[in-house]
Design a protein around this motif. Structure first.
Motif, short mmCIF file in Angstrom:
data_model
loop_
_atom_site.label_atom_id
_atom_site.label_comp_id
_atom_site.label_asym_id
_atom_site.label_seq_id
_atom_site.Cartn_x
_atom_site.Cartn_y
_atom_site.Cartn_z
N UNK A 1 37.20 7.57 95.44
CA UNK A 1 36.87 6.24 95.18
C UNK A 1 35.58 6.04 96.00
N UNK A 2 35.73 6.34 97.35
CA UNK A 2 34.50 6.36 98.01
C UNK A 2 33.17 6.92 97.59
N UNK A 3 33.39 8.09 96.95
CA UNK A 3 32.20 8.56 96.27
C UNK A 3 31.39 7.92 95.30
N UNK A 4 32.50 7.39 94.19
CA UNK A 4 32.10 6.59 93.24
C UNK A 4 31.38 5.41 93.70
N UNK A 5 31.86 4.78 94.86
CA UNK A 5 31.19 3.65 95.61
C UNK A 5 29.92 4.11 96.05
N UNK A 6 29.66 5.12 96.50
CA UNK A 6 28.41 5.37 97.11
C UNK A 6 27.44 5.56 95.92
N UNK A 7 27.78 6.03 94.91
CA UNK A 7 27.20 6.30 93.64
C UNK A 7 26.43 4.88 93.26
N UNK A 8 27.46 3.86 93.15
CA UNK A 8 27.14 2.54 92.83
C UNK A 8 26.20 1.83 93.90
N UNK A 9 26.33 2.26 95.33
CA UNK A 9 25.63 1.90 96.39
C UNK A 9 24.27 2.27 96.07
N UNK A 10 24.00 3.49 95.81
CA UNK A 10 22.63 3.98 95.78
C UNK A 10 22.04 3.52 94.61
N UNK A 11 22.69 3.48 93.37
CA UNK A 11 21.97 2.84 92.17
C UNK A 11 21.62 1.25 92.41
N UNK A 12 22.34 0.70 92.91
CA UNK A 12 22.45 -0.73 92.75
C UNK A 12 21.64 -1.30 94.04
N UNK A 13 21.52 -0.64 95.17
CA UNK A 13 20.80 -1.28 96.39
C UNK A 13 20.19 -0.34 97.02
N UNK A 14 20.49 0.83 97.57
CA UNK A 14 19.92 1.78 98.30
C UNK A 14 18.43 2.23 97.72
N UNK A 15 18.56 2.65 96.41
CA UNK A 15 17.41 3.31 95.57
C UNK A 15 16.03 2.38 95.73
N UNK A 16 16.41 0.98 95.93
CA UNK A 16 15.20 0.22 95.94
C UNK A 16 15.02 -0.32 97.25
N UNK A 17 15.30 0.43 98.42
CA UNK A 17 15.29 0.00 99.65
C UNK A 17 14.45 1.09 100.67
N UNK A 18 14.10 0.69 101.71
CA UNK A 18 13.47 1.57 102.74
C UNK A 18 14.73 2.09 103.62
N UNK A 19 15.70 2.43 103.01
CA UNK A 19 16.94 3.02 103.73
C UNK A 19 16.47 4.20 104.33
N UNK A 20 17.11 4.64 105.57
CA UNK A 20 16.96 5.96 106.08
C UNK A 20 18.17 6.80 106.23
N UNK A 21 19.14 6.34 105.55
CA UNK A 21 20.63 7.07 105.90
C UNK A 21 21.33 6.16 106.68
N UNK A 22 22.48 6.62 106.94
CA UNK A 22 23.68 5.73 107.87
C UNK A 22 23.94 6.54 109.01
N UNK A 23 24.27 5.98 110.04
CA UNK A 23 24.85 6.53 111.31
C UNK A 23 26.29 6.66 111.10
N UNK A 24 26.89 6.20 110.32
CA UNK A 24 28.24 6.29 110.08
C UNK A 24 28.93 5.19 109.21
N UNK A 25 30.12 5.17 109.35
CA UNK A 25 31.14 4.07 108.45
C UNK A 25 32.36 3.85 109.13
N UNK A 26 32.43 2.47 109.46
CA UNK A 26 33.60 2.08 110.12
C UNK A 26 34.52 1.17 109.07
#
Length: 151
Positions: A60-85
């Protein structure tokens, strides 16, 4: 392109449309989380408290990540994440569910002249075959973004 300065506390973004298949649930589970309620549909239907096979929380988390990349991160200047809380799996994900996600910017912090950190709550929802919608996963990502003036 979305930079750090484009994120404001309280901003929300909704996106995604990911249909979960039984074949994908079984394949992921066989590889990474081979518990019987993820890998054995017949046994899961007759013996599990879920009434059938369900996706692993990690899937579920991996599918969420796919949605996150496709819908938000791919069109951003994101540099990765320091973690998840605060990772939580609220309800199971079943074959036939359609996943969508919502992001909410909780906090932004300038870290360096060229980078900022955004705390973003991502919540995943599953639309069931019955038409009901349930929250299935949430977490707070600690995502680094390029600052516009440094790009």
């Amino acid at each position: 392109m979305r930079f750090f300065e484009d994120l404001a506390v309280g901003d929300t973004y909704e996106f995604g449309d990911y249909e979960v298949t039984e074949a994908e649930i079984l394949e992921f589970a066989e590889q990474y989380d081979p518990q019987w309620f993820h890998t054995d549909p017949e046994r899961a239907e007759s013996e599990s408290m879920y009434g059938g096979v369900i996706a692993s929380g990690w899937h579920t988390t991996a599918m969420t990540m796919r949605l996150l990349v496709d819908g938000f991160l791919s069109d951003s200047a994101a540099l990765g994440a320091k973690g998840v809380d605060e990772l939580r799996w609220w309800n199971p994900v079943y074959p036939g569910d359609t996943l969508t996600i919502e992001n909410e910017v909780l906090e932004t912090t300038v870290e360096t002249d060229d980078r900022g950190l955004a705390e973003i709550r991502t919540t995943t929802y599953a639309e069931r075959n019955s038409g009901t919608i349930e929250k299935v996963c949430s977490f707070v990502g600690l995502v680094m973004f390029v600052r516009r003036d440094s790009a």
